[in-house]
Design an enzyme around this catalytic site. Structure first.
Site, PDB file in Angstrom:
ATOM      1  N   TYR A 210      32.118  40.664  52.423  1.00  0.00           N
ATOM      2  CA  TYR A 210      32.740  41.897  51.937  1.00  0.00           C
ATOM      3  C   TYR A 210      32.175  42.177  50.554  1.00  0.00           C
ATOM      4  O   TYR A 210      32.588  41.556  49.570  1.00  0.00           O
ATOM      5  CB  TYR A 210      34.254  41.690  51.882  1.00  0.00           C
ATOM      6  CG  TYR A 210      35.058  42.910  51.503  1.00  0.00           C
ATOM      7  CD1 TYR A 210      35.467  43.815  52.466  1.00  0.00           C
ATOM      8  CD2 TYR A 210      35.433  43.137  50.177  1.00  0.00           C
ATOM      9  CE1 TYR A 210      36.237  44.916  52.126  1.00  0.00           C
ATOM     10  CE2 TYR A 210      36.201  44.239  49.826  1.00  0.00           C
ATOM     11  CZ  TYR A 210      36.595  45.131  50.818  1.00  0.00           C
ATOM     12  OH  TYR A 210      37.362  46.217  50.464  1.00  0.00           O
TER      13      TYR A 210
ATOM     14  N   GLN B  34      31.928  44.414  47.707  1.00  0.00           N
ATOM     15  CA  GLN B  34      32.494  45.560  46.995  1.00  0.00           C
ATOM     16  C   GLN B  34      32.211  45.449  45.493  1.00  0.00           C
ATOM     17  O   GLN B  34      31.562  46.318  44.903  1.00  0.00           O
ATOM     18  CB  GLN B  34      33.992  45.607  47.254  1.00  0.00           C
ATOM     19  CG  GLN B  34      34.694  46.781  46.604  1.00  0.00           C
ATOM     20  CD  GLN B  34      36.174  46.812  46.979  1.00  0.00           C
ATOM     21  OE1 GLN B  34      36.527  47.004  48.130  1.00  0.00           O
ATOM     22  NE2 GLN B  34      37.028  46.622  46.004  1.00  0.00           N
ATOM     23  N   THR B  35      32.681  44.345  44.889  1.00  0.00           N
ATOM     24  CA  THR B  35      32.598  44.199  43.431  1.00  0.00           C
ATOM     25  C   THR B  35      31.142  44.191  42.945  1.00  0.00           C
ATOM     26  O   THR B  35      30.260  43.628  43.588  1.00  0.00           O
ATOM     27  CB  THR B  35      33.281  42.880  43.027  1.00  0.00           C
ATOM     28  OG1 THR B  35      34.598  42.892  43.573  1.00  0.00           O
ATOM     29  CG2 THR B  35      33.343  42.703  41.530  1.00  0.00           C
TER      30      THR B  35
ATOM     31  N   SER C  98      37.702  45.922  39.197  1.00  0.00           N
ATOM     32  CA  SER C  98      39.018  46.568  39.340  1.00  0.00           C
ATOM     33  C   SER C  98      38.874  48.056  39.639  1.00  0.00           C
ATOM     34  O   SER C  98      39.548  48.579  40.530  1.00  0.00           O
ATOM     35  CB  SER C  98      39.830  46.400  38.054  1.00  0.00           C
ATOM     36  OG  SER C  98      40.086  45.053  37.815  1.00  0.00           O
TER      37      SER C  98
ATOM     38  N   GLY D  84      32.025  36.455  48.334  1.00  0.00           N
ATOM     39  CA  GLY D  84      31.944  35.116  48.912  1.00  0.00           C
ATOM     40  C   GLY D  84      31.148  35.167  50.204  1.00  0.00           C
ATOM     41  O   GLY D  84      31.275  36.112  50.984  1.00  0.00           O
TER      42      GLY D  84
ATOM     43  N   GLU E 230      40.966  39.968  44.888  1.00  0.00           N
ATOM     44  CA  GLU E 230      41.825  40.908  45.632  1.00  0.00           C
ATOM     45  C   GLU E 230      42.697  41.721  44.693  1.00  0.00           C
ATOM     46  O   GLU E 230      43.812  42.105  45.040  1.00  0.00           O
ATOM     47  CB  GLU E 230      42.702  40.171  46.661  1.00  0.00           C
ATOM     48  CG  GLU E 230      41.945  39.655  47.849  1.00  0.00           C
ATOM     49  CD  GLU E 230      41.060  40.674  48.518  1.00  0.00           C
ATOM     50  OE1 GLU E 230      41.291  41.897  48.365  1.00  0.00           O
ATOM     51  OE2 GLU E 230      40.103  40.252  49.182  1.00  0.00           O
TER      52      GLU E 230
ATOM     53  N   ASP F 105      42.979  42.156  40.185  1.00  0.00           N
ATOM     54  CA  ASP F 105      43.522  41.468  39.008  1.00  0.00           C
ATOM     55  C   ASP F 105      45.036  41.696  38.982  1.00  0.00           C
ATOM     56  O   ASP F 105      45.521  42.808  39.227  1.00  0.00           O
ATOM     57  CB  ASP F 105      42.855  42.080  37.765  1.00  0.00           C
ATOM     58  CG  ASP F 105      43.565  41.682  36.494  1.00  0.00           C
ATOM     59  OD1 ASP F 105      43.270  40.597  35.986  1.00  0.00           O
ATOM     60  OD2 ASP F 105      44.432  42.463  36.027  1.00  0.00           O
TER      61      ASP F 105
END
Ligand SMILES: CC/C=C\C/C=C\C/C=C\C/C=C\C/C=C\C/C=C\CC/C=C/C(=O)SCCNC(=O)CCNC(=O)[C@H](O)C(C)(C)COP(=O)(O)OP(=O)(O)OC[C@H]1O[C@@H](n2cnc3c(N)ncnc32)[C@H](O)[C@@H]1OP(=O)(O)O
Ligand SMILES: Cc1cc2nc3c(=O)[nH]c(=O)nc-3n(C[C@H](O)[C@H](O)[C@H](O)COP(=O)(O)OP(=O)(O)OC[C@H]3O[C@@H](n4cnc5c(N)ncnc54)[C@H](O)[C@@H]3O)c2cc1C
Length: 664
Positions: free
Chosen positions: A135, A137-138, A144, A177, A424, A426
């Protein structure tokens, strides 16, 4: 010969039916039986051994993780385990791995945001692990603020493809991850651009590595981001970095349940709210709440069992010293954590129900409960993980010096657990989402819109703003309605006070930023109310087994009254209770600790953790702590030789110089 059990006497003291309590903890007899079988299966398999992993180098740890994941998969196939059993098996293997993200986020993202054609194409391959996904995204520059992501997916109508690109250093994907070394695919979140227009962040399925040679595909730079906190711990996970240099993917690899791009390049926003793009996070936040109860229970089990073995001071006439669990200070630090483990278990069960309910509604295009589901998952994820992270450290301290030993299991548990407060979402950022939801609810109170679900109590604001707590004696605090009203009154009064303060700002966003520390407190008060009320609701159910319900009532009261004691300032300042009533709550709390005491060991036995899963000498079932610590010390590689490596080069010269100096 019967095995030694240093806790036998403690176990005899229990005042309830342990087998029935195990079932309550597991959620049902069926869950208990499944989980017990799978836990034993893992514990008895030498491949899943984990007592040496903090000694491994990063590369060896990673390879060990791959080996365990492959073996787990083989067991799942060979034993034809169901999806539920397979999830249990992975969790009992207890080593963070790429599989967490494949099963926990990649597949749910496709399920939640993909169309039925996309399901048909991708899910069978993912279920068979013919592809492995993560996944992504970040980014390096934004985590955030999801709307601030920079990766672009620009539609090219000429070729019917998206062009994935990382325009800046800060747009590099960073943290996912399973990305660093394993994933063949990722769900990548990128800004969708069509005809020069930016439509915000959407998900895309992107192949990263070749399925035959595992090499990155052209235009893709991918690798691991490096060592993380602690030894062993989360370093078994290949958190990765990823850059795209104009990588092309077909149009049908955009996840198109929420929005679509047509062959002509037209952007179509469906009736589905855009927030569903965040749906995978909502799903995982819900699972994190249940996981919090497991991690907390684990730490509490270790600290409780050890506190019953450990003795310090107070020997009378040469008799044994006092078990540290009998010190009131130890009880006042430990028993609220024990009660919290049960509280989080039950709120986790309820949240799972809420999530299932909202998912069914979404399938029927009913989006009405989505804001509440977002607020509950965000708030409870934040609250339970913050408490659990702090509690693991408290349990380490409760175990004194031996808690600092790696083989107490607590340092590694802490190191693995603490990022849960960050990933998931902060925890502060999430509480501010809850506060927004609460402020919106308060602002609508006069409009005739009746608050429902977890904010239904706000519909009784008029009463709750002026009600007076009727406690006159310590035991009055045992009445569920008294506890509930105090928590509701505190939450509503804090919310309304904040809403009033916000109203003094001409720009609401300025007010929200200025008052954000207070808003966080409001969100916490609301979340604590949810946990207390779900515990009380659990007690309304038929709970069989001698003494089981009684123990749960005691734990529920401990949970609520310790919060009341800890946040006494809130309760008194808002006028919900008087300082004297606060003192009576504390008096009652002490009486409750005395009732928990004889049951403490059995209450942690009810978690049914194997010694393998606990991974702690201090927490071992039989309590034979000292002998095991002594034996374990000799297994340390430093003790392989009597004289350490490096003695000749570094120690002896100093020692000899010292002797020479002394002789001078
Ligand atoms: C060695 C082993 C030893 C021991 C092991 C021991 C123990 C292990 C134990 C436990 C492990 C625990 C758990 C593991 C389980 C699984 C996890 C595995 C791995 C984790 C991997 C991590 C993955 C990630 O981190 S993925 C990335 C996550 N990123 C985030 O969460 C980002 C956070 N940010 C956001 O969510 C958003 O940006 C935002 C903060 C919500 C803001 O969004 P935005 O700016 O768009 O929104 P607004 O504020 O403007 O709000 C607009 C509007 O939308 C509503 N809204 C926002 N979000 C949602 C939503 N999700 N759903 C519905 N609605 C939403 C918001 O309320 C606003 O509504 P209104 O307009 O009505 O006000
Ligand atoms: C172990 C681990 C695994 C991860 N796995 C994944 C993964 O698989 N996939 C993935 O995409 N991501 C993953 N992440 C990334 C993770 O989701 C982000 O780190 C997380 O969302 C926090 O974002 P951030 O790092 O940008 O923190 P920041 O937002 O930069 O936070 C820094 C500080 O700023 C504060 N802050 C930020 N915004 C506000 C605000 N609006 N108001 C008040 N305070 C604010 C925060 O409270 C915090 O104190 C992982 C992270 C970790 C640590």
């Amino acid at each position: 010969m019967e095995a030694l059990d240093y806790h036998a006497e403690e176990r005899r003291k229990a005042e309830f039916n342990l087998d029935e309590m195990k079932i309550v903890w597991a959620g049902s007899r069926r869950n208990y039986e499944l989980s017990d079988r799978v836990a034993r299966l893992v514990a008895s398999d030498p491949v899943f051994r984990k007592d040496n992993r903090t000694m491994l180098t990063r590369k060896d740890l990673f390879k060990d993780t791959l080996r365990k994941a492959a073996h787990a998969w083989k067991r799942i196939i060979d034993l034809r385990l169901s999806e539920e059993e397979a999830n249990m098996l992975r969790s009992y293997v207890d080593q963070p791995a790429f599989t967490d993200l494949h099963w926990g986020m990649f597949i749910p993202a496709i399920k939640g945001q993909g169309t039925s054609e996309q399901h048909e194409k991708w899910l069978p391959m993912a279920y068979k692990m013919q592809i492995i996904g993560c996944y992504a995204q970040t980014e390096l520059g934004h985590g955030s603020n999801v709307q601030g992501l920079e990766t672009t997916a620009t539609f090219d109508p000429q070729t019917d493809e998206f062009d994935l690109h990382s325009p800046t250093l800060t747009s590099s994907k960073w943290w996912p991850g399973g990305l660093g070394k394993v994933s063949t695919h990722a769900v990548v979140y990128a800004r969708l651009i069509t005809g020069g227009q930016d439509h915000g962040v959407h998900g895309f399925i992107v192949q990263l590595r070749g399925l035959d040679d595992h090499l990155p595909l052209p235009g893709i730079t991918v690798g691991d981001i490096g060592m993380k906190f602690g030894s062993g711990a989360y370093n078994s996970m290949d958190n990765g970095l990823l850059r795209f240099d104009h990588v092309r993917i077909p149009r049908n690899q955009m996840l198109m349940r929420v929005s679509q791009v047509t062959r002509e390049g037209k952007f179509v926003q469906s009736d589905v709210p855009r927030q569903l793009v965040y749906g995978t996070m909502v799903y995982v936040r819900q699972t994190i709440v249940s996981d919090a109860s497991c991690a907390l229970a684990r730490a509490v089990c270790i600290a409780t069992r050890y506190s019953a073995v450990r003795r310090q001071f107070g020997s009378q006439n040469g008799g044994p010293e006092i078990q540290v669990i009998d010190y009131k200070t130890q009880q006042s630090r430990l028993f609220p954590l024990l009660a919290s483990a049960y509280a989080f278990r039950f709120v986790g069960e309820w949240l799972k129900w809420l999530y299932t309910d909202v998912t069914q509604r979404l399938q029927a295009n009913d989006f009405s409960t989505l804001p509440e589901a977002h607020a509950c998952t965000a708030g409870l994820k934040s609250m339970t993980t913050s408490v659990t992270a702090d509690a693991i450290e408290e349990c380490r301290k409760l175990c004194g010096g031996h808690g600092y030993l790696s083989n107490s299991g607590l340092p590694e548990l802490f190191a693995v657990y603490i990022p849960t407060c960050t990933y998931e979402g902060d925890n502060v950022v999430l509480l501010l989402q809850v506060a927004r939801f609460l402020m919106k609810t308060v602002s609508q109170l006069g409009s005739g819109k009746k608050p429902v679900g977890t904010t239904a109590y706000m519909g009784r604001a008029e009463h709750l703003m002026q009600c007076r707590c009727e406690v006159e004696m310590a035991q009055d605090w045992l009445k569920p309605s008294t506890i509930l009203e105090a928590f509701e009154a505190r939450a509503v009064r804090m919310s309304i006070a904040c809403a009033k303060s916000l109203g003094k700002f001409s720009n609401p966003e300025d007010g929200f930023a200025e008052l954000s520390p207070d808003l966080v407190e409001v969100a916490i008060a609301h979340c604590q109310l949810i946990v207390v009320s779900k515990f009380l609701e659990k007690l309304q159910q038929d709970i069989p087994g001698k003494g089981v319900k009684r123990q749960l009532e005691i734990l529920c009261n401990v949970y609520a009254l310790h919060l009341l004691h800890k946040h006494l300032g809130d309760f008194v300042a808002t006028g919900c209770i008087t300082p004297n009533q606060g003192a009576l709550a504390n008096e009652q709390l002490r009486l409750l600790y005395a009732q928990v005491r004889p049951n403490a060991i059995a209450l942690v036995d009810a978690f049914n953790y194997t010694d393998h899963y606990l991974g702690s000498i201090l927490g071992c079932y039989d309590g034979n702590v000292y002998q095991k610590l002594y034996q374990e010390a000799w297994k340390d590689p430093l003790n392989d030789t009597v004289v350490p490596d490096g003695y000749l080069e570094y120690l002896r010269p100093i020692l000899k110089q010292h002797i020479r100096t002394a002789r001078l």
